[in-house]
Design a protein around this motif. Sequence first.
Motif, PDB file in Angstrom:
ATOM      1  N   MET A   1      28.770  37.739  30.909  1.00 12.20           N
ATOM      2  CA  MET A   1      29.703  37.202  31.419  1.00 12.20           C
ATOM      3  C   MET A   1      29.360  35.598  32.134  1.00 12.20           C
ATOM      4  O   MET A   1      30.181  35.235  32.748  1.00 12.20           O
ATOM      5  CB  MET A   1      30.162  38.204  32.543  1.00 12.20           C
ATOM      6  N   LEU A   2      28.158  35.392  32.034  1.00 17.02           N
ATOM      7  CA  LEU A   2      27.804  34.202  32.726  1.00 17.02           C
ATOM      8  C   LEU A   2      27.478  33.149  31.710  1.00 17.02           C
ATOM      9  O   LEU A   2      27.368  31.823  32.248  1.00 17.02           O
ATOM     10  CB  LEU A   2      26.383  34.499  33.510  1.00 17.02           C
TER      11      LEU A   2
ATOM     12  N   TYR B   1      35.428  33.660  37.986  1.00 16.45           N
ATOM     13  CA  TYR B   1      34.866  33.595  36.651  1.00 16.45           C
ATOM     14  C   TYR B   1      35.344  32.789  35.665  1.00 16.45           C
ATOM     15  O   TYR B   1      36.547  32.031  36.025  1.00 16.45           O
ATOM     16  CB  TYR B   1      35.047  35.042  35.870  1.00 16.45           C
ATOM     17  N   ASP B   2      34.697  32.361  34.696  1.00 17.41           N
ATOM     18  CA  ASP B   2      35.012  31.397  33.741  1.00 17.41           C
ATOM     19  C   ASP B   2      36.284  31.747  32.971  1.00 17.41           C
ATOM     20  O   ASP B   2      36.776  33.095  33.013  1.00 17.41           O
ATOM     21  CB  ASP B   2      34.109  31.078  32.785  1.00 17.41           C
TER      22      ASP B   2
ATOM     23  N   VAL C   1      36.091  34.455  30.439  1.00 21.60           N
ATOM     24  CA  VAL C   1      35.867  35.996  31.085  1.00 21.60           C
ATOM     25  C   VAL C   1      37.314  36.313  31.647  1.00 21.60           C
ATOM     26  O   VAL C   1      37.562  37.525  31.418  1.00 21.60           O
ATOM     27  CB  VAL C   1      34.913  35.866  32.267  1.00 21.60           C
ATOM     28  N   ILE C   2      38.011  35.417  32.333  1.00 18.92           N
ATOM     29  CA  ILE C   2      39.454  36.109  32.571  1.00 18.92           C
ATOM     30  C   ILE C   2      40.211  36.664  31.331  1.00 18.92           C
ATOM     31  O   ILE C   2      40.863  37.771  31.515  1.00 18.92           O
ATOM     32  CB  ILE C   2      39.974  34.821  33.255  1.00 18.92           C
TER      33      ILE C   2
ATOM     34  N   SER D   1      29.031  31.676  27.657  1.00 17.70           N
ATOM     35  CA  SER D   1      29.875  32.206  26.576  1.00 17.70           C
ATOM     36  C   SER D   1      28.966  32.016  25.100  1.00 17.70           C
ATOM     37  O   SER D   1      29.704  32.279  24.262  1.00 17.70           O
ATOM     38  CB  SER D   1      30.972  31.118  26.441  1.00 17.70           C
TER      39      SER D   1
ATOM     40  N   ARG E   1      36.526  47.580  33.386  1.00 25.18           N
ATOM     41  CA  ARG E   1      36.445  46.226  33.961  1.00 25.18           C
ATOM     42  C   ARG E   1      36.048  46.267  35.307  1.00 25.18           C
ATOM     43  O   ARG E   1      35.190  45.160  35.608  1.00 25.18           O
ATOM     44  CB  ARG E   1      37.893  45.707  34.132  1.00 25.18           C
TER      45      ARG E   1
ATOM     46  N   LEU F   1      32.806  43.972  36.764  1.00 26.16           N
ATOM     47  CA  LEU F   1      32.868  43.225  37.911  1.00 26.16           C
ATOM     48  C   LEU F   1      32.081  43.620  39.038  1.00 26.16           C
ATOM     49  O   LEU F   1      32.150  42.842  40.088  1.00 26.16           O
ATOM     50  CB  LEU F   1      34.360  42.798  38.068  1.00 26.16           C
TER      51      LEU F   1
ATOM     52  N   THR G   1      25.597  41.678  37.384  1.00 24.03           N
ATOM     53  CA  THR G   1      26.353  41.113  36.548  1.00 24.03           C
ATOM     54  C   THR G   1      26.000  40.971  35.294  1.00 24.03           C
ATOM     55  O   THR G   1      24.966  40.503  34.691  1.00 24.03           O
ATOM     56  CB  THR G   1      27.144  39.772  37.152  1.00 24.03           C
TER      57      THR G   1
ATOM     58  N   ALA H   1      39.589  39.210  37.598  1.00 19.98           N
ATOM     59  CA  ALA H   1      38.444  38.089  37.306  1.00 19.98           C
ATOM     60  C   ALA H   1      38.562  36.709  37.811  1.00 19.98           C
ATOM     61  O   ALA H   1      37.623  36.161  38.108  1.00 19.98           O
ATOM     62  CB  ALA H   1      38.429  38.128  35.765  1.00 19.98           C
TER      63      ALA H   1
END
Lengths: 215, 215, 215
Positions: C70-71, A124-125, A128-129, C73, A59, A63, C66, A119
């Motif tokens: 993750m940016l 983050y979105d 992503v969390i 979906s 993780r 990140l 990154t 996250a």
Amino acid sequence: MTEYVFEFIRQIRFVEIIEFIGTFAFAISGVRGAATKKCDWFGAFVLGFVTAVGGGTFRDLLLGMTPFWMLNSIYLWCTFFSLLFYIFLREHLNQLNSFFFWSDSIGLGLFVVVGAEKAMLLGYDTWVIVVMGTITAVFGGIIRDILLNKVPRIFKREIYASPCIVGGIFFVILQVFNFNLPFISAITIGIVVLLRFVAVRWDLQIPKLKSEKTL
Amino acid sequence: MTEYVFEFIRQIRFVEIIEFIGTFAFAISGVRGAATKKCDWFGAFVLGFVTAVGGGTFRDLLLGMTPFWMLNSIYLWCTFFSLLFYIFLREHLNQLNSFFFWSDSIGLGLFVVVGAEKAMLLGYDTWVIVVMGTITAVFGGIIRDILLNKVPRIFKREIYASPCIVGGIFFVILQVFNFNLPFISAITIGIVVLLRFVAVRWDLQIPKLKSEKTL
Amino acid sequence: MTEYVFEFIRQIRFVEIIEFIGTFAFAISGVRGAATKKCDWFGAFVLGFVTAVGGGTFRDLLLGMTPFWMLNSIYLWCTFFSLLFYIFLREHLNQLNSFFFWSDSIGLGLFVVVGAEKAMLLGYDTWVIVVMGTITAVFGGIIRDILLNKVPRIFKREIYASPCIVGGIFFVILQVFNFNLPFISAITIGIVVLLRFVAVRWDLQIPKLKSEKTL
């Protein structure tokens, strides 16, 4: 002297106790895996450590942060204790199965919370969390199984990741209502533990994939 | 022209020669592993490369730095030579076992020094320095064994990591006395090589883990 | 409402369609692999996702960026669709083998371009650009095989990485002539697809490594 120790103990927060117990339970599962492949003490230590911190490490790499265990030696010590524990109390481990089940489940829930929170703080979105919470909780076990030369058990048999995903989703939803973080964390952990208990108790399974006739 | 070549050779430092030999020995062990699984030349190249640079790559990712091999093509070339070497001199390799044992051991010691030094310069705690030295030295072999679909040998049979850990500890202790880095490095490498020799010569083993009766 | 959808569709660029198809083909290969090991739906999803994004993730970690998925979906959704597709259309998959071969090949080429371009923009050396293109294209499949507990197929049988390497080299060479990026990308993808087709059609193989008599 006594007052320093007292002060030290007073500063330990409740969440750290849970984290220690969870880490211990994860490390034990790595050490037990090592024992099934007749590893030596070094191998067992590495497997225990990797199982305990692998998820959070992956993780943190995703990140772009320094892996958490490099900033505090407690995780190394915790793995060391779990190895000693295994070596000396191996014979009695099966009587502790239920203790380990609960420790493991609570650890699972806490790891979801820690991963999701990290996250979230980085902006983050939502999805992503949830993914980061789940990775934190389950990735250590995946690496353990890779090192033990097995297809990760989590892909085949157990309901293990699903409670984490659901817990992560609840963690995100509860944010909307502006509850405070300790409350949200407690609820999330509770949901993960509850779902895992239900899944194991009634032997719930995710449907298996059928293979094509010829590949 | 000649003077350029001469200048180039003059600028090669002793440590770079050791590093090349160590990298070569590590790469050969990856290529040999690939041969046991009937890999093709590409697979052998990747396995050799991963064995040689895997440890340092993982260390650099953990430390948040650009992996060292991306900044200098020498490691790619070194792997390439080791593959050629294997393809053409395969029949004679067993006569070179002792050469490879010593190259591998010296490489091991140097990798410990490189890893420990990097972590030290970044200001990490003592124990992180030891861990980074050990990871640099042994992680490449772990990935090699994962790719070859085996439980990493280092977890089961050989005294391989312990000399690295002891070497790393000496590296840290010697810092306290303010010796200069080349001296400390030489001592560390010497300790690693010595311990590894002793371990192999007298077939020392770390105790194995016993399994519980039922799991 | 309709105009928003229309606007949305108009903004999808051609390269995104290719990327979606390529990701889909990669994910399907992960899901198929999961089916051979009787994984459940969760395992199949993870395997599909890892196969699809594993290469780009490793590239981004090496480059200190990154991870791309993750940016956005879309990659998660794409894997989700590929899983649904497999579950419901499994019986008919073999009739689609040729469709998947071409999708996979085009995806392979595009991934080379994406990886090479990223490394180029960051100012890395030529050979790093080629390596990053190749890693982007083939590393997902390597992780898939590790998770399925097999020696990565790419190391043993198929000409799969070589077209990527050659494509990457062409990508670099064409930069010298100052062609524009879309043109260079198209040529690179074309070369990868062509070489892969030629390799499979005439069953070309990279020579295998012979093992020493005794190891």
